[in-house]
Motif scaffolding. Sequence first.
Motif, PDB file in Angstrom:
ATOM      1  N   UNK A 339       0.586  -1.082  -0.299  1.00 34.46           N
ATOM      2  CA  UNK A 339       0.117   0.352  -0.260  1.00 34.46           C
ATOM      3  C   UNK A 339       0.942   1.281   0.275  1.00 34.46           C
ATOM      4  N   UNK A 340       1.994   0.887   0.407  1.00 36.79           N
ATOM      5  CA  UNK A 340       2.780   2.329   0.990  1.00 36.79           C
ATOM      6  C   UNK A 340       3.360   2.420  -0.511  1.00 36.79           C
ATOM      7  N   UNK A 341       3.763   1.552  -0.871  1.00 38.18           N
ATOM      8  CA  UNK A 341       4.381   1.570  -2.454  1.00 38.18           C
ATOM      9  C   UNK A 341       3.533   2.159  -3.850  1.00 38.18           C
ATOM     10  N   UNK A 342       2.304   1.885  -2.935  1.00 38.69           N
ATOM     11  CA  UNK A 342       0.749   2.227  -4.306  1.00 38.69           C
ATOM     12  C   UNK A 342       1.218   3.607  -4.386  1.00 38.69           C
ATOM     13  N   UNK A 345       5.041   5.746  -4.376  1.00 39.42           N
ATOM     14  CA  UNK A 345       5.435   5.366  -5.578  1.00 39.42           C
ATOM     15  C   UNK A 345       4.815   5.915  -6.280  1.00 39.42           C
ATOM     16  N   UNK A 346       3.494   4.913  -7.366  1.00 39.05           N
ATOM     17  CA  UNK A 346       2.560   5.151  -7.548  1.00 39.05           C
ATOM     18  C   UNK A 346       1.214   5.944  -8.285  1.00 39.05           C
ATOM     19  N   UNK A 347       1.174   5.963  -7.553  1.00 41.66           N
ATOM     20  CA  UNK A 347      -0.095   7.204  -7.486  1.00 41.66           C
ATOM     21  C   UNK A 347       0.283   8.385  -7.031  1.00 41.66           C
ATOM     22  N   UNK A 348       1.210   8.837  -6.548  1.00 48.02           N
ATOM     23  CA  UNK A 348       1.812   9.990  -6.728  1.00 48.02           C
ATOM     24  C   UNK A 348       1.726  10.870  -7.885  1.00 48.02           C
ATOM     25  N   UNK A 367      10.143  11.781  -2.387  1.00 49.63           N
ATOM     26  CA  UNK A 367       9.727  10.558  -1.606  1.00 49.63           C
ATOM     27  C   UNK A 367       9.358   9.500  -2.336  1.00 49.63           C
ATOM     28  N   UNK A 368       9.052   9.321  -3.760  1.00 48.67           N
ATOM     29  CA  UNK A 368       8.158   8.379  -4.364  1.00 48.67           C
ATOM     30  C   UNK A 368       9.566   6.979  -4.046  1.00 48.67           C
ATOM     31  N   UNK A 369      10.853   7.714  -3.554  1.00 45.51           N
ATOM     32  CA  UNK A 369      11.781   6.359  -3.796  1.00 45.51           C
ATOM     33  C   UNK A 369      11.804   5.664  -2.154  1.00 45.51           C
ATOM     34  N   UNK A 370      11.206   6.530  -1.898  1.00 44.01           N
ATOM     35  CA  UNK A 370      11.082   6.263   0.120  1.00 44.01           C
ATOM     36  C   UNK A 370      10.581   4.561   0.136  1.00 44.01           C
TER      37      UNK A 370
END
Length: 384
Positions: A339-342, A345-348, A367-370
């Motif tokens: 969920x954190x990735x989606x 990273x993805x939705x942002x 922060x996309x890469x975090x």
Amino acid sequence: MQFLLRNITVGKWKIPVPVFLWFGLAMLAAIAEISRGLSSINNYEIFAGVFRHTIQQKHLYLTYPAEYVDANHYGPLFSVLIAPFALLPDAIGCFLWCVANAWVLFYAIRQLQLTERQQNIILLVGLIEMMTSIHNVQFNPMLTGWIILSYVLVEKEKDVWATLFIVAGLLVKIYGIAGIAFFWFSKHKLKFVLSFIFWIVVLFCLPMLISSPAFILQSYRDWYHSLVEKNAQNIDAADENLMQDISVMGMIRRIFNYDHLRNYFVTVPAAILYALPFLRVKQYKQAAFRNSYLCLAMIGVVIFSSSAESSTFVIAVTAIGIWYVIQNASLQYKNALLALVIILTSLSATDLFPQYVRVHIILPFSLNSLPCFIICSVFILPLL
């Protein structure tokens, strides 16, 4: 999730929902960009320009404002890859280029030694990132597929073809270097090395067939200088363009306002950590170990690159999809990280994400890469 993993009936065929969404949304994304005009497919114009300029023996890394915005940063070999598409009218060539990218990654995922259900979950996890790349008319989905195929072909003891994809990825976009790690899993290491050398020679020289040896040799030198210059631009944390350097180094530079951080302060320790698992030679026989390292290689090549941008994360997020289906951890734990990735990273990177948060929080601090870094850290510890 269960609903998305069902089949739907289209005429006489039953098609898994993830497959329908994968190709349906890829085609819609391509059509949407093409319908907006040439300015929306600027990346494709750059790509097609590589082919034209190679034939004309014009500098591949200069800007050509009359043709497109920005400049090419792909290797001379890209001129051969893009040729079949560049020969077509722009709209048709661009559409087929986008579909080809989606298909290569889909095909590669289907070759993984996983169940169809697991493969479909990977498609769902990577769907948004694939669409982001297609909207940007990028090459990254195809490159992701090449990395996966190089791994799969090593697994199948087809080292000659595995090294073809590794060398092709390396000579088009440096990220293909991730596949070299799979050398350690090869059962035919001499064959791997000799095949690698063979493809280096063949693919290095291949663009000479549509140009000249002298021009291609000069173009490789020009490519090196263009990458050095681009890297210097990417790590300028004070630059108003925050769409580059979405990496671990970028996070450090931007969060701590440390503009002068050298990449090697992060990449050298990371490289050492990535090399340590190879000391566990007895684990090479374990499929779980090899699959885990595939994920690590794909994530690392993105988050430790100052050239990382939103459309590049299809490589890392596809790896996270693989991690999700092979990881034996609790479902709640995996779902929380996914969920954190989606979200981050993805939705942002999409219009579905609050613009204020994206512009004032996510991008300024890379922060996309975090989330990818967190999963990478969780992943590598058991392998050490």
